[in-house]
Structure formats: structure tokens, C-alpha cells
Design an enzyme around this catalytic site. Structure first.
Site, PDB file in Angstrom:
ATOM      1  N   CYS A 272       4.706  -7.666  11.780  1.00  0.00           N
ATOM      2  CA  CYS A 272       3.266  -7.972  11.805  1.00  0.00           C
ATOM      3  C   CYS A 272       2.964  -9.288  12.516  1.00  0.00           C
ATOM      4  O   CYS A 272       1.803  -9.642  12.719  1.00  0.00           O
ATOM      5  CB  CYS A 272       2.705  -8.021  10.387  1.00  0.00           C
ATOM      6  SG  CYS A 272       3.070  -6.553   9.438  1.00  0.00           S
TER       7      CYS A 272
ATOM      8  N   THR B  71      -0.933   1.414   0.622  1.00  0.00           N
ATOM      9  CA  THR B  71      -1.074   0.250   1.519  1.00  0.00           C
ATOM     10  C   THR B  71      -0.880   0.663   2.979  1.00  0.00           C
ATOM     11  O   THR B  71      -0.492  -0.141   3.811  1.00  0.00           O
ATOM     12  CB  THR B  71      -0.098  -0.889   1.137  1.00  0.00           C
ATOM     13  OG1 THR B  71       1.252  -0.469   1.407  1.00  0.00           O
ATOM     14  CG2 THR B  71      -0.193  -1.260  -0.324  1.00  0.00           C
TER      15      THR B  71
ATOM     16  N   GLU C 136       4.179  -3.127  16.384  1.00  0.00           N
ATOM     17  CA  GLU C 136       5.470  -2.692  15.863  1.00  0.00           C
ATOM     18  C   GLU C 136       5.472  -1.172  15.774  1.00  0.00           C
ATOM     19  O   GLU C 136       6.295  -0.587  15.078  1.00  0.00           O
ATOM     20  CB  GLU C 136       5.769  -3.347  14.515  1.00  0.00           C
ATOM     21  CG  GLU C 136       4.722  -3.162  13.453  1.00  0.00           C
ATOM     22  CD  GLU C 136       5.242  -3.538  12.080  1.00  0.00           C
ATOM     23  OE1 GLU C 136       6.133  -2.849  11.594  1.00  0.00           O
ATOM     24  OE2 GLU C 136       4.749  -4.544  11.519  1.00  0.00           O
TER      25      GLU C 136
ATOM     26  N   HIS D 210      -2.439 -13.009   6.429  1.00  0.00           N
ATOM     27  CA  HIS D 210      -1.993 -11.651   6.768  1.00  0.00           C
ATOM     28  C   HIS D 210      -2.226 -10.795   5.518  1.00  0.00           C
ATOM     29  O   HIS D 210      -1.874 -11.201   4.410  1.00  0.00           O
ATOM     30  CB  HIS D 210      -0.509 -11.666   7.157  1.00  0.00           C
ATOM     31  CG  HIS D 210       0.068 -10.280   7.215  1.00  0.00           C
ATOM     32  ND1 HIS D 210      -0.434  -9.320   8.062  1.00  0.00           N
ATOM     33  CD2 HIS D 210       1.057  -9.685   6.501  1.00  0.00           C
ATOM     34  CE1 HIS D 210       0.243  -8.197   7.882  1.00  0.00           C
ATOM     35  NE2 HIS D 210       1.145  -8.389   6.940  1.00  0.00           N
TER      36      HIS D 210
HETATM   37  N1  CAA Z   1      -5.054  -1.808 -13.579  1.00  0.00           N
HETATM   38  C1  CAA Z   1      -5.109  -2.970 -12.891  1.00  0.00           C
HETATM   39  N2  CAA Z   1      -4.027  -3.488 -12.223  1.00  0.00           N
HETATM   40  C2  CAA Z   1      -2.880  -2.784 -12.299  1.00  0.00           C
HETATM   41  C3  CAA Z   1      -2.761  -1.574 -13.000  1.00  0.00           C
HETATM   42  C4  CAA Z   1      -3.926  -1.082 -13.662  1.00  0.00           C
HETATM   43  N3  CAA Z   1      -3.899   0.063 -14.343  1.00  0.00           N
HETATM   44  N4  CAA Z   1      -1.495  -1.126 -12.891  1.00  0.00           N
HETATM   45  C5  CAA Z   1      -0.822  -2.036 -12.129  1.00  0.00           C
HETATM   46  N5  CAA Z   1      -1.651  -3.037 -11.773  1.00  0.00           N
HETATM   47  C6  CAA Z   1      -1.371  -4.198 -10.943  1.00  0.00           C
HETATM   48  C7  CAA Z   1      -0.019  -4.824 -11.224  1.00  0.00           C
HETATM   49  O1  CAA Z   1      -0.058  -5.726 -12.310  1.00  0.00           O
HETATM   50  C8  CAA Z   1       0.260  -5.525  -9.893  1.00  0.00           C
HETATM   51  O2  CAA Z   1      -0.491  -6.694  -9.828  1.00  0.00           O
HETATM   52  P1  CAA Z   1       0.295  -8.122  -9.640  1.00  0.00           P
HETATM   53  O3  CAA Z   1       1.114  -7.997  -8.394  1.00  0.00           O
HETATM   54  O4  CAA Z   1      -0.819  -9.096  -9.503  1.00  0.00           O
HETATM   55  O5  CAA Z   1       1.128  -8.282 -10.847  1.00  0.00           O
HETATM   56  C9  CAA Z   1      -0.359  -4.558  -8.867  1.00  0.00           C
HETATM   57  O6  CAA Z   1      -1.260  -3.732  -9.614  1.00  0.00           O
HETATM   58  C10 CAA Z   1       0.652  -3.675  -8.169  1.00  0.00           C
HETATM   59  O7  CAA Z   1       1.449  -3.071  -9.176  1.00  0.00           O
HETATM   60  P2  CAA Z   1       3.010  -2.884  -8.968  1.00  0.00           P
HETATM   61  O8  CAA Z   1       3.630  -4.164  -8.502  1.00  0.00           O
HETATM   62  O9  CAA Z   1       3.575  -2.235 -10.174  1.00  0.00           O
HETATM   63  O10 CAA Z   1       2.971  -1.838  -7.756  1.00  0.00           O
HETATM   64  P3  CAA Z   1       4.125  -1.070  -7.060  1.00  0.00           P
HETATM   65  O11 CAA Z   1       5.459  -1.563  -7.482  1.00  0.00           O
HETATM   66  O12 CAA Z   1       3.849   0.381  -7.206  1.00  0.00           O
HETATM   67  O13 CAA Z   1       3.929  -1.420  -5.495  1.00  0.00           O
HETATM   68  C11 CAA Z   1       3.848  -2.872  -3.601  1.00  0.00           C
HETATM   69  C12 CAA Z   1       3.239  -2.529  -4.975  1.00  0.00           C
HETATM   70  C13 CAA Z   1       5.223  -3.463  -3.791  1.00  0.00           C
HETATM   71  C14 CAA Z   1       2.931  -3.891  -2.918  1.00  0.00           C
HETATM   72  C15 CAA Z   1       3.910  -1.565  -2.753  1.00  0.00           C
HETATM   73  O14 CAA Z   1       2.628  -1.053  -2.542  1.00  0.00           O
HETATM   74  C16 CAA Z   1       4.604  -1.761  -1.425  1.00  0.00           C
HETATM   75  O15 CAA Z   1       5.822  -1.710  -1.322  1.00  0.00           O
HETATM   76  N6  CAA Z   1       3.815  -1.989  -0.330  1.00  0.00           N
HETATM   77  C17 CAA Z   1       4.345  -2.166   1.005  1.00  0.00           C
HETATM   78  C18 CAA Z   1       5.029  -3.517   1.198  1.00  0.00           C
HETATM   79  C19 CAA Z   1       4.071  -4.652   1.334  1.00  0.00           C
HETATM   80  O16 CAA Z   1       2.882  -4.482   1.612  1.00  0.00           O
HETATM   81  N7  CAA Z   1       4.601  -5.890   1.183  1.00  0.00           N
HETATM   82  C20 CAA Z   1       3.796  -7.092   1.342  1.00  0.00           C
HETATM   83  C21 CAA Z   1       4.605  -8.264   1.832  1.00  0.00           C
HETATM   84  S1  CAA Z   1       5.441  -7.840   3.368  1.00  0.00           S
HETATM   85  C22 CAA Z   1       4.213  -7.967   4.559  1.00  0.00           C
HETATM   86  O17 CAA Z   1       3.176  -8.529   4.343  1.00  0.00           O
HETATM   87  C23 CAA Z   1       4.448  -7.296   5.891  1.00  0.00           C
HETATM   88  C24 CAA Z   1       3.695  -6.012   5.924  1.00  0.00           C
HETATM   89  O18 CAA Z   1       2.560  -5.954   6.373  1.00  0.00           O
HETATM   90  C25 CAA Z   1       4.339  -4.829   5.382  1.00  0.00           C
END
Ligand code: CAA
Length: 417
Positions: free
Chosen positions: A115, A158, A83, A250
């Protein structure tokens, strides 16, 4: 005897530089535990503009061919799942064919569906071979991507990049696929997208996780229905999913594999005939740490050190799993879940081959990973700011390719020797 089809050998290519994920967290003023425990990351690959999807794919295919003494005249199909294409028209596969001087007789094309593109290529190749149309020839399927969200975004920890090349044939030393058991689930959703002209992906992060889990449920249930019919798994003392020695997912970030495994278990727990447990008890049982440790954790070693590689992430997990456990898993069945945003998911399975350990030794995973250099966050930010069309003039490491220049839209590569 029924013809076997599947993955004979694998090779990897990763960017030459990476950052430690705790360094990135500190630079962003985030508790490092959020990235390590919360997302499951350790390190993140950093691509420079010379390490584009073509260069990474060509490097991985060169290693596949060299390390496994592949006779190119016996390869009838070269598919690149990506992609991170470099041209609206010219296929990455054409670049790879040219750079490696592969025979003109092969069919070359790219497959794109976020992906999922690499899995689309793997299914096209394996079903081509299973149909008999390949007439004994093999296929090469390469998954190559650069995951880029940009500085100071939620997706930043990520990111990643790399390529995984697979030799697909009637001699599946690594993994004999259960052709025809596959389950699929597709939906029209905007969870993650990369509009033309943008370098960074756009993503609705939390929604994308929900889409992944919903699509997983549909794909897994489809596979399970066929696997039950063929008596590959059964309802009994253990759940159908528990009858797979390992399950690979994945991996956009490692914690996602954990969420995915909980969801897959929930599908089995909800659908088990005669179930009388409460929804709360099922949710608790789905989260089983023991099941995650046994069936999933060992496949994440490379993903935790490279980050997201979009199309290649599932196959990086396969390489990581077999790098550590090929001998122990020989003869055992594993499940694989591919997910591409937009979206399409596919669950499939295969049996690890007796020759897997020997094939993994040829992949030299430790050597590929050890050749990388750790860089500072300042250097990472400098690299992220480089324009994509003017790569720095760097001598490629032996056996690797790099984008050297773009002139009149034509891309010129160096290296390979
Ligand atoms: N200590 C330990 N854990 C902590 C923490 C701390 N101090 N602070 C936060 N966490 C944990 C949270 O509880 C959360 O865990 P859970 O999901 O188990 O509840 C985790 O850390 C992440 O925290 P947030 O959800 O608050 O993080 P965020 O909102 O900043 O972003 C994300 C996380 C949404 C994955 C972001 O990184 C993102 O958008 N990533 C890209 C999109 C992605 O990868 N999507 C996956 C599905 S789509 C797909 O698979 C296709 C692809 O390849 C993209």
C-alpha cells in the site's frame, strides 16, 4: 520565495457496484456491529474483472485531465502506484498513457511496495519537481488497486477497490507538501503478501496491525524530529501531534485509523520532556475521543463507503477530508501516514491550499459516489467467482474504461468516450 510543491488536483474512480456491510455480516452469521462499530465499515466496493487496476487508473486520470483542463504536454511524469499489477513486465502506466493518448515525451513507470507504492510515486514526483529537474513540468501520480481476500475469510469485510489520481505541481492548490520533513520506517516482515499467481492476498491479520503501529511510531518520530528542528511544531502546552489540524492515516479499515491515532499520541506522550505521568495515565490520554473526533474522524467518510483501496486508501482519505472541509482547513497543516506491508511507513505533512475548495468541486465526489449501484450478497458472490481473464461484455459508462478481453496475454480495453 521558496518554491512550493504538492498536490494541485485530485480525481477518483470507484467500481460501479458495492454491498452494504450489514448485508455481508448477516450473510456470514456475524453480528453487524462487528463490521460497523468493530471495523468502522459501512459499504464495500465490488470490482468485477472488467474493473482492473488499469481500467480504474485510466478512468481516474481521464477525469483528472478533463475536470482540471490539464495540458498533457506540460506533464513530464506519469507514475502508477499499485500492488495489483496486470503483467510482470508491462507497466500499468504504459496502458494508461496509451488509453489516454498522452504524449510520448513523458517518463512512465509503476511503483510497487504494497500500500506504500503510491506514496513512493508521490515522493518521486514531488522531489523531482522540487529539485528543479522537472523544469516547470507537472507529474500525474495514480494509486490504483483491488483489495481481495476471498469469501468467508477474516479479511472479507475489509475488501474494496478504486483509484485516486493526483496532479503534482508547483501550484499546490490542494496541499503544499513540507518537502524534506518526511520520516520513514521500514522492516522486513511477513504481515501481508500476495504471491505471484494468486488473486487473493494472504495476511497475518493481527500481526499486520502490530507491524503497522510499530512502523508508524518510527516514521512519526522521524518526521517529528525534523519538524521540531524547523520549528514547525514544538513541545509546549499542546503535544506536537496536536498542532496538526488533521492527521490522515492509511485506512485498511476505518477502525485502524483510530488505533493509529492512539499510537501516534502515545509516541508524543511517552517522549514529552519532563513527563511524570504513569504509563496507565498515558495510555488513557492517548485514547482521547475528543482528539480522534477533531483530528481524524472527518477524513474517513469515503473510506467507510469504499473499503480498502491499498495504495489509494490514504489519498481517498485526503479526498474525503477536503471534500467536506477544504474551505475551513485552508492555510492549516495536516499530517499524513502511509503504510505498506512488508513493510514501509512514511509520515509527511503539508498545508491545505486556498484553492482547495474550488479544486474539490471539480472532483465531483458526490457524483462519482452516487453513480454506484448497491447489489445483493448473492450477486457479490457471483462476481467474486468470475474468472479474472474473461470479463463480462458490459458497455462502459461514459468517460470510464473497462478491460474487454485478454488475447495472447495482451489486454484490450474499451471506453473513455
Ligand atoms: N460489536 C462491536 N465490536 C465488535 C464485535 C461486536 N459484536 N465483535 C467484535 N468486535 C470488534 C473487536 O473487539 C475488534 O475491535 P478491536 O480491534 O478494537 O479490539 C474488531 O471488532 C475486530 O474484531 P476481531 O479482531 O475479532 O476481527 P477478526 O479477527 O475477524 O479480523 C482483521 C480483523 C484482523 C482486521 C481482519 O479483518 C483482517 O485480517 N483484515 C485484513 C488485514 C488488515 O487490514 N490489516 C491492517 C494492517 S496491514 C495494512 O494496513 C496494509 C493493508 O492495507 C492490508
Amino acid at each position: 520565495m521558496k518554491k512550493q510543491v504538492g498536490i494541485e488536483a485530485v480525481a477518483l474512480a470507484v467500481p460501479r457496484r458495492y454491498v452494504d456491510i450489514e448485508d455481508l455480516a448477516r450473510a456470514r452469521g456475524v453480528d453487524p456491529a462487528k463490521y460497523t462499530a468493530g471495523l468502522g465499515a459501512r459499504e464495500m466496493a465490488v470490482n468485477d474483472p472488467g474493473e482492473d487496476a488499469v481500467a480504474l487508473a485510466a478512468t481516474a486520470v481521464a477525469r483528472l485531465v478533463r475536470n482540471n483542463e490539464v495540458d498533457p504536454s506540460r506533464v513530464g511524469m506519469l507514475v502508477v502506484g499499485t500492488e495489483t499489477g496486470v503483467d510482470h513486465s508491462k507497466a500499468v502506466a504504459s496502458h494508461v498513457q496509451g488509453l489516454l493518448k498522452l504524449p510520448r515525451t513523458m517518463r512512465t513507470f509503476d511503483t510497487q511496495h504494497a500500500c506504500y507504492g503510491g506514496t513512493a510515486g508521490l515522493m518521486a514526483a514531488s522531489e523531482w519537481i522540487a529539485s528543479g529537474a522537472a523544469a516547470g513540468r507537472s507529474a500525474i501520480v495514480v494509486c490504483s488497486d483491488v483489495a481481495r481476500y476471498g469469501l468467508n475469510t477474516a479479511g472479507e469485510p475489509t475488501q474494496g477497490g478504486g483509484a485516486v489520481a493526483l496532479l503534482v505541481s508547483e501550484k499546490p492548490d490542494l496541499l503544499a507538501l513540507d518537502v524534506g520533513l518526511n520520516g520513514t520506517c521500514s522492516m522486513d516482515v511477513y504481515d501481508f503478501w500476495r504471491p505471484h499467481g494468486r488473486r487473493e492476498a494472504l495476511v497475518d491479520g493481527h500481526y499486520s496491525i502490530n507491524c503497522y503501529l510499530e512502523a508508524l511510531s518510527g516514521a512519526y518520530r522521524g518526521w517529528r524530529e525534523r519538524a521540531l528542528e524547523k520549528e514547525v511544531v514544538r513541545w509546549g502546552d499542546t503535544l506536537p501531534g496536536e498542532q496538526l489540524a488533521r492527521i490522515l492515516y492509511h485506512v485498511p479499515f476505518c477502525k485502524m485509523a483510530r488505533k493509529a491515532h492512539t499510537q501516534l499520541r502515545l509516541c508524543d506522550l511517552e517522549d514529552a520532556p519532563g513527563t511524570s505521568t504513569s504509563p496507565e495515565a498515558r495510555e488513557e490520554s492517548a485514547k482521547s475521543q475528543a482528539s480522534y473526533n477533531e483530528q481524524v474522524a472527518s477524513s474517513l467518510v469515503l473510506n467507510a463507503r469504499v473499503g480498502n483501496v491499498y495504495t489509494a486508501s490514504l489519498y481517498l482519505a485526503l479526498a474525503g477530508l477536503l471534500h467536506g472541509e477544504a474551505a475551513a482547513l485552508a492555510g492549516k497543516r495536516v499530517g499524513l501516514l502511509s503504510y505498506g506491508s512488508g513493510c514501509c511507513a512514511e509520515f509527511f505533512s503539508g498545508v491545505v491550499g486556498e484553492g482547495a475548495a474550488a479544486r474539490m468541486a471539480r472532483a465531483d465526489v458526490d457524483g462519482v459516489m452516487a453513480a454506484r449501484e448497491r447489489i445483493t450478497i448473492e450477486e457479490y458472490e457471483r462476481i467474486m467467482g468470475l474468472p479474472s481473464d474473461t470479463p463480462e461484455p458490459v458497455e462502459p459508462a461514459p468517460g470510464t474504461f473497462r478491460l474487454a478481453e485478454i488475447r495472447d496475454g495482451r489486454r484490450n480495453y474499451v471506453g473513455g468516450a
